[in-house]
Scaffold this active site. Structure first.
Site, PDB file in Angstrom:
ATOM      1  CG  ASP A 100      -0.281  -0.384   2.542  1.00 22.46           C
ATOM      2  OD1 ASP A 100       0.937  -0.027   2.513  1.00 22.46           O
ATOM      3  OD2 ASP A 100      -0.744  -1.076   3.479  1.00 22.46           O
ATOM      4  CD  GLU A 122       0.865  -6.781   2.905  1.00 24.52           C
ATOM      5  OE1 GLU A 122       1.612  -7.574   3.852  1.00 24.52           O
ATOM      6  OE2 GLU A 122       0.907  -5.739   2.746  1.00 24.52           O
ATOM      7  CG  HIS A 220       7.294   4.481  12.139  1.00 25.43           C
ATOM      8  ND1 HIS A 220       7.316   3.073  12.161  1.00 25.43           N
ATOM      9  CD2 HIS A 220       6.943   4.580  10.754  1.00 25.43           C
ATOM     10  CE1 HIS A 220       6.898   2.513  11.248  1.00 25.43           C
ATOM     11  NE2 HIS A 220       6.667   3.215  10.246  1.00 25.43           N
ATOM     12  NE  ARG A 222       2.798  10.979   5.936  1.00 23.23           N
ATOM     13  CZ  ARG A 222       3.135   9.683   5.339  1.00 23.23           C
ATOM     14  NH1 ARG A 222       2.571   8.547   5.469  1.00 23.23           N
ATOM     15  NH2 ARG A 222       4.155   9.883   4.142  1.00 23.23           N
TER      16      ARG A 222
END
Length: 849
Positions: A100, A122, A220, A222
């Site tokens: 993605d 995936e 980590h 956003r």
């Protein structure tokens, strides 16, 4: 570009997770004898390279899109354009994208536009909230809409695809290739065919010997910025303090938001938490295997940890990997402190041996084989398709006929100032020609590569090239406005070298016509604009200020924010006469939103020089304060910190010298212009030019003392070579000068590291003396901080134990404020090199700074 005789399967790999999960597919394709091309977008650079090296994959094509400060707009445009060009050249039978990422999404769009079949590895992960995770949920949905084949990792993913209207016959449940990769690396670790970093391995082994729980933390994303990440880290810190029998490993992401949160919480000197920059995949697998439990907001690590039978606390509000939750191997806690604490209690009591159905919920290690078996069965059919060069393709650019109201602008010199100026002028509606004598630079810019590392440069250049508002050339052309933005270095005698400026002026003279306007933006000594105007008169027989107009308008921009500041900053416009000032002002009115102050050319020239000279003087004072304080054993940063408590005092922080293309050069132009009135300016420049020599002397003195006390060669790690913190620019860098001299000193073994400067550039300058930060810290006897990069401030203080540390930029200085009767006290005063590092064998030495 790679040449292929057959229509290959083309794999898109842009980030480290894609590299990990596509590696098994690549190897299976090779084993099956299917022609395969690997295209790396390099959305991540060093992290991806490490993974590809680990799996012994060499990309056939590297798009090299990674830029400093890159954002989603740049990534999408860069990948879309460059993969289009790649696909047209390679003519693949099938494009495989994974997961993605923005690289996957944009590459899939390019394939879709060109009518190339797309296989999505995936496929089918969903949170059903398009904002979480951002932008990955949107990316994966878009890829699903345009993919030809969907390789779903689990039955739940299959159900998601069906629920979103994907045809059943295009969906194939294969398992997740991450399990294939995980098993492969586990085998390499167990057979010792790969080595594990000693700093990681030694701490893990020691923790196991002491019977401690080992906890791996990664956070980590956003969604965790601006609050959540600090809440998470504070809970972790409290728990680590309350449970000294746990050993934490936190390989942090060097995103500025993450760095800021770590510093705010203060994780750098915790005895049972090891803080380091991202580890390679083999170290990550080693830590996962050693961990008692894991806290993460990473999707891939959720899969890997559960596949290894490790309980996971998911530091998100939602997860697209619900299989681990439903089977009892993971627990969603978000950033809620109470939920995190409850989760850690649960994880600490989780059974050490788990059932097979738990560890294989994401796959059995044979997913890639299933994907490739399908491709092999379809390959002949796929090769029957050809890439259509449809109307989506851009026609060759031709110079358009200019409307009479549109001005033509020629910008001479396509560097850090010239190219952005050309782009901004083109964006305002002008037709702009960029002129440069460097053929390679012109070719790169014409192909959409700006060369300079500046946020937005790539996408803005692509836009003005595509709109035919801008083109680059090595042949001077007539124009209405000529903007000279070429470099003006100084000679060994500290005089301005205006050769480039006069060469540019001569090129202008060859096409100069009545009514044209010549604007100089290059930094020049006072009086130079009028001399250049006279030079143009002599070359053309036209009258300056009457037949053509000449003005000086200096740039005032900060690297990293150039495009914004070119538009919003106030500008000084100085003509050789009033008419020239007014003509030049009309040019800048097209795009400058700040104020335009009209004056004379000499005033504008002097303003530019005194702006940078004033800053130079402030830095020189700070450097002399540093020298004075250190000479009597005081910490200069503490002295300045206290002095700045005065409401009208603001002393700058001393460093190892003054660098950059402006402050270190421009004051000498003033000295040249006013030799009888610049005693202070000259002295200031000499003080700042001498600072690197003082630093070298201090380091050499410390090395000589080390050699008296020890046997062997002293290894010195030099941290940073950029001219200021958090930039990759090394122009006129004092740190670079220091590093070059020390690397050439045979009395020591100097190593260099800088995470912001391109590794290839470092290798070119320093060859085998370039080290990773962790590798250098392991080997160093003396650690020298030359540049205060934020990432250097996060170095785990345990790594500095038993080393001598010299800090010439204040990277380790933190104000020591102890409340006392309602006031702050700085008692006792700290020495020049006193950083309160536990067990650090640093002796006070008044000559260290």
């Amino acid at each position: 570009m790679v040449e292929t005789k057959e229509s290959p399967v083309l794999l898109i790999i842009g980030t480290r997770p894609e590299g990990i999960k596509m590696a098994p597919v690549y190897r299976a394709l090779k084993r099956a004898g299917i022609p395969t091309v690997v295209c790396s977008t390099m959305q991540h650079n060093q992290l991806l390279t490490e993974v590809l090296d680990l799996f012994e994959i060499t990309p056939d094509i590297s798009l090299n899109i990674m830029r400093s400060g890159q954002d989603l707009f740049y990534l999408t445009q860069a990948v879309l354009q460059k993969t289009k060009e790649t696909f047209l050249a390679v003519q693949p039978s099938l494009i495989l994208v994974q997961g993605d990422t923005t690289s996957s999404m944009a590459a899939a769009m390019a394939a879709f536009y060109l009518g190339i079949p797309i296989g999505h590895v995936e496929a089918g992960l969903r949170t059903d909230d398009i904002q979480i995770p951002f932008p990955e949920e949107m990316n994966r949905r878009l890829i699903s809409m345009i993919s030809t084949y969907h390789f779903a990792p689990t039955p739940a993913a299959v159900a998601n695809l069906l629920a979103h209207g994907i045809a059943h016959e295009t969906i194939f449940c294969t398992g997740n290739t991450v399990v294939d990769a995980l098993h492969s690396i586990q085998e390499k670790i167990n057979t010792r065919s790969v080595s594990i970093r000693p700093d990681i391995k030694d701490r893990v082994m020691l923790s196991k010997q002491k019977g401690r729980d080992i906890v791996l933390l990664t956070v980590h994303r956003r969604e965790s910025f601006n609050g959540p990440i600090e809440r998470i880290l504070r809970v972790v810190k409290e728990w680590a303090v309350e449970h000294p029998d746990t050993e934490w490993f936190y390989p942090y992401h060097p995103n500025p938001q993450v760095v800021k949160a770590i510093r705010n919480v203060g994780l750098m000197d915790m005895p049972n938490l090891y803080l380091c920059e991202p580890v390679s995949y083999k170290e990550l697998v080693y830590l996962l295997d050693a961990a008692t439990y894991v806290l993460t907001d990473s999707g891939g690590i959720q899969e890997e940890a559960i596949s290894l039978g490790k309980p996971v606390l998911v530091l998100r509000e939602k997860t697209e990997r619900m299989e681990g939750i439903l089977i009892g191997g993971a627990y969603v806690v978000g950033s809620d402190p109470e939920a995190i604490r409850a989760g850690m209690e649960w994880a600490a009591s989780y059974p050490r041996r788990v059932k097979r159905e738990v560890s294989q919920v994401y796959g059995d290690g044979h997913a890639a084989e299933r994907i490739v078996a399908f491709i092999q069965a379809k390959y002949d059919q796929l090769c029957g398709k050809t890439v259509q060069k449809t109307s989506h393709e851009q026609v060759p650019v031709k110079q358009r006929e200019r409307n009479a109201s549109v001005k033509k602008v020629a910008v001479l010199g396509l560097g850090y100032i010239g190219l952005p100026t050309a782009i901004v002028a083109a964006e305002s509606g002008n037709t702009v020609v960029g002129f440069d004598i460097d053929e390679k630079r012109v070719a790169a810019i014409s192909g959409g590569n700006p060369i300079i590392h500046e946020p937005e440069a790539y996408e803005k250049l692509r836009f003005v090239l595509g709109s035919q508002q801008f083109y680059a050339t090595t042949v001077m052309e007539p124009a209405d406005y000529f903007v000279i933005a070429v470099p003006t270095p100084i000679t060994e005698d500290k005089l301005a070298n205006l050769d480039h400026v006069y060469a540019a002026a001569e090129s202008v003279a060859s096409v100069l016509c009545a009514g044209n306007v010549v604007i100089i933006e290059s930094t020049i000594p006072v009086g130079s604009t009028e001399k250049i105007a006279a030079f143009l008169e002599e070359k053309t027989n036209l009258k300056a200020g009457v037949d053509f107009f000449v003005a000086y308008c200096p740039e005032r921009v900060l690297p990293g924010n150039i495009f914004h500041e070119l538009v919003t900053n106030d500008r000084i416009v100085g003509g050789i006469n009033s008419a020239s000032s007014q003509e030049a002002q009309q040019f800048y009115k097209q795009f400058v939103t700040g104020n335009l102050y009209v004056t004379t050319a000499q005033t504008a020239e002097m303003v530019k020089l005194i702006e940078n000279s004033a800053r130079d003087a402030q830095l020189a004072f700070a450097h002399q304060v540093s020298s004075m304080a250190s000479s009597i054993g005081l910490n200069p940063y503490e002295v300045i910190d206290l002095a700045n408590k005065h409401p009208r005092v603001n002393i700058l922080k001393p460093t190892c010298g003054v660098g950059g293309h402006c402050i270190a050069v421009d004051p000498w132009f003033l000295v040249e212009s006013f030799p009888q009135h610049t005693q202070l300016v000259r002295t200031v420049r000499e003080v700042n030019d001498d600072k690197p020599k003082e630093v070298i002397s201090s380091i050499t003195k410390r090395v000589n003392q080390w050699r008296k006390d020890n046997i062997g060669t002293c290894t010195v790690l030099l941290l940073g070579v950029g001219y200021k913190p958090n930039v990759e620019d090394v122009r006129e860098s004092p740190a670079l000068l220091i590093a070059k001299q020390l690397v050439g000193d045979s009395t020591m073994h100097a190593l260099v590291t800088d995470p912001h400067v391109d590794r290839a550039e470092l290798d070119t300058i320093f060859d085998d003396r370039v080290a990773s930060m962790i590798g250098g810290l392991e080997r160093a006897d003396i650690v020298v901080f030359l540049v205060a990069h934020d990432r250097f401030k996060l170095i785990d203080r345990k790594l500095l134990e038993h080393k001598q540390v010299l800090d010439f930029c204040g990277a380790l200085y933190e104000p020591l404020r102890t409340p006392h009767d309602g006031e702050e006290t700085y008692w006792p005063s700290r020495g020049a090199m006193d950083f309160f590092i536990v067990n650090q064998n640093i002796k006070r030495d008044s000559s260290t700074l």
